[in-house]
Design a protein around this motif. Structure first.
Motif, mmCIF file in Angstrom:
data_model
loop_
_atom_site.group_PDB
_atom_site.id
_atom_site.type_symbol
_atom_site.label_atom_id
_atom_site.label_comp_id
_atom_site.label_asym_id
_atom_site.label_seq_id
_atom_site.Cartn_x
_atom_site.Cartn_y
_atom_site.Cartn_z
ATOM 1 N N ILE A 45 65.907 43.974 60.060
ATOM 2 C CA ILE A 45 65.275 43.613 61.325
ATOM 3 C C ILE A 45 66.291 42.945 62.248
ATOM 4 O O ILE A 45 66.976 41.987 61.867
ATOM 5 N N GLU B 279 67.910 40.625 65.037
ATOM 6 C CA GLU B 279 67.632 39.205 65.277
ATOM 7 C C GLU B 279 66.820 39.001 66.553
ATOM 8 O O GLU B 279 65.984 38.097 66.641
ATOM 9 N N ARG C 60 63.255 39.748 65.696
ATOM 10 C CA ARG C 60 62.695 38.623 64.944
ATOM 11 C C ARG C 60 62.319 37.482 65.891
ATOM 12 O O ARG C 60 61.267 36.854 65.758
ATOM 13 N N THR C 61 63.178 37.242 66.880
ATOM 14 C CA THR C 61 62.905 36.183 67.854
ATOM 15 C C THR C 61 61.656 36.511 68.663
ATOM 16 O O THR C 61 60.825 35.629 68.925
ATOM 17 N N GLU D 82 58.635 35.782 66.558
ATOM 18 C CA GLU D 82 58.428 34.337 66.433
ATOM 19 C C GLU D 82 57.856 33.753 67.730
ATOM 20 O O GLU D 82 56.974 32.875 67.702
ATOM 21 N N ALA E 126 57.891 44.414 63.297
ATOM 22 C CA ALA E 126 59.141 43.927 63.878
ATOM 23 C C ALA E 126 60.132 45.067 64.079
ATOM 24 O O ALA E 126 60.907 45.070 65.048
#
Length: 409
Positions: free
Chosen positions: A2, A4, A7-8, A11, A389
């Motif tokens: 995944i 980054e 992923r951010t 989140e 994701a």
């Protein structure tokens, strides 16, 4: 693996879902503290991505990433930060955050494009609080109707008062219209809200058109009476009339290919278990890709409501709240999105949108394009709303490629 940035984004979607008016479920309506908190978080993330940030008079959060040269044109990106009641966490915010991730990549590389990018977190798309969709994007497009300002919500708060309490200025909404003479267009990333991409095992798709929509308020006025003393053949039950009309609405939509019709709200007066309902107010949402067929369906439903009311000895009220015509996405921008998808090794699926989006309002200002992201089961406007994701990573890559290709034109 995944990415980054993906992923951010996931989140941050979780973080925004915590800004809600209701404990235990996500509800974030226009001009509320929950929306203020969400907007403040997005503004902070925009600044971290090298953007200058401001809020306009209706509460839109706007980040600008300047071009690498003066006098450049501007591309608009964005989606909305408000939600329906008991919402999922991706409808709206995902599009804002995917676009933000694409700008973040440019900032991380200390790169500027030959055009500027403006990212909008629109303050209202869903229209939950005042039953008028696209308030934020209509202000930007210059099509906001000032008569909306006198509308009151369920608590009696007018839109004008809500905007002032939110820190905006209802007198300056017209001045916040975005000039369209230096724009390259508007591109919006959004979850599909349907099952097609999942059925085709594809992460993203390119939108061709957005269905037209009519929102109406329908009332049936009868006579309240005692539930134990008024004979059945002498009653003027407004709720029974409304129930018959709701089923007639469903029947018409089932018969007419491509037609979608929904009664999503109903309020009954006096609302007591031992009183015959004397008045019923309900909402009606009618959609079709063909404006002519949508208009015809609304006319048919208006006539059917009148027939039901006459047969039951009640009166009928019928009022158009808002109408949005069908919107065609710009072939050049959509084609560029398709090329971006292909460049990443995915087949291009073109599909229409039955849901409304801020792109509808922005189409009055500039040409528009949309990229859909697969969502599990096609579920939306529901806490079960879900994306992967990996698909978010694809959407970021596609949008990044789109920005690069646009820079080469």
């Amino acid at each position: 693996m995944i990415d980054e940035h993906a992923r951010t984004v996931m989140e941050r979607c979780d973080r925004l879902a915590g800004f809600s008016e209701e404990h235990g479920r996500l509800t974030r309506r226009f001009a509320t503290d929950a929306l203020r908190q969400a907007g403040a978080a997005v503004a902070d993330w925009m600044r971290a991505a090298g953007m200058s940030v401001r809020c306009d008079s209706v509460g839109n959060v706007i980040g600008r990433y300047e071009a690498g040269r003066s006098g450049a044109k501007t591309l608009l990106l964005g989606s909305h930060l408000d939600s329906v009641r008991d919402a999922g966490k991706y409808d709206g915010p995902l599009g804002v955050l995917v676009a933000l991730a694409s700008v973040q990549r440019l900032h991380d590389q200390s790169r500027r494009l030959p055009y500027a990018v403006e990212l909008y977190g629109f303050a209202d798309e869903e229209g939950v609080r005042y039953h008028t969709a696209y308030l934020g994007s209509k202000v930007v497009a210059g099509t906001f109707d000032p008569s909306y300002l006198s509308r009151a919500d369920a608590d009696g708060v007018t839109m004008a008062a809500a905007i002032r309490a939110f820190g905006g200025d209802p007198e300056r909404l017209a001045a916040d219209r975005r000039r369209g003479d230096n724009l390259l267009g508007y591109c919006e990333v959004h979850i599909e809200q349907g099952p097609v991409l999942e059925a085709r095992s594809l992460p993203v798709g390119v939108v061709t058109a957005i269905a037209g929509q009519s929102r109406l308020a329908v009332d049936f006025m009868g006579m309240a009476g005692h539930a134990g003393t008024v004979p059945m053949d002498l009653r003027h039950d407004a709720l029974c009339a409304a129930a018959e009309f709701i089923l007639a609405t469903e029947a018409l939509a089932r018969r007419e290919p491509g037609l979608l019709a929904t009664v999503g709200q109903i309020a009954t007066q006096p609302g007591a278990s031992n009183v015959i309902p004397g008045q019923v107010a309900l909402s009606l949402d009618v959609r079709h890709r063909s404006d002519a067929r949508r208009t015809r369906a609304v006319e048919q439903l208006a006539e059917r409501a009148a027939q039901i009311a006459a047969a039951r000895g009640v009166t009928r009220g019928w009022r158009t709240i808002q109408e949005s015509p069908a919107v065609l996405c710009d072939p050049a921008l959509a084609g560029l999105l398709g090329r971006a998808v292909e460049s990443l090794g995915y087949p291009v699926l073109e599909l229409p949108s039955g849901a409304g989006h801020d792109a509808v309002a922005l189409s009055d200002l500039t040409r528009v394009a949309m990229l859909f992201v697969r969502c599990r089961g096609g579920v939306s406007h529901n806490p079960a709303e879900s994306v992967m994701a990996e698909d978010v990573g694809v959407a970021i890559d596609v949008l990044g490629q789109f920005l690069e290709m646009l820079a080469e034109l």
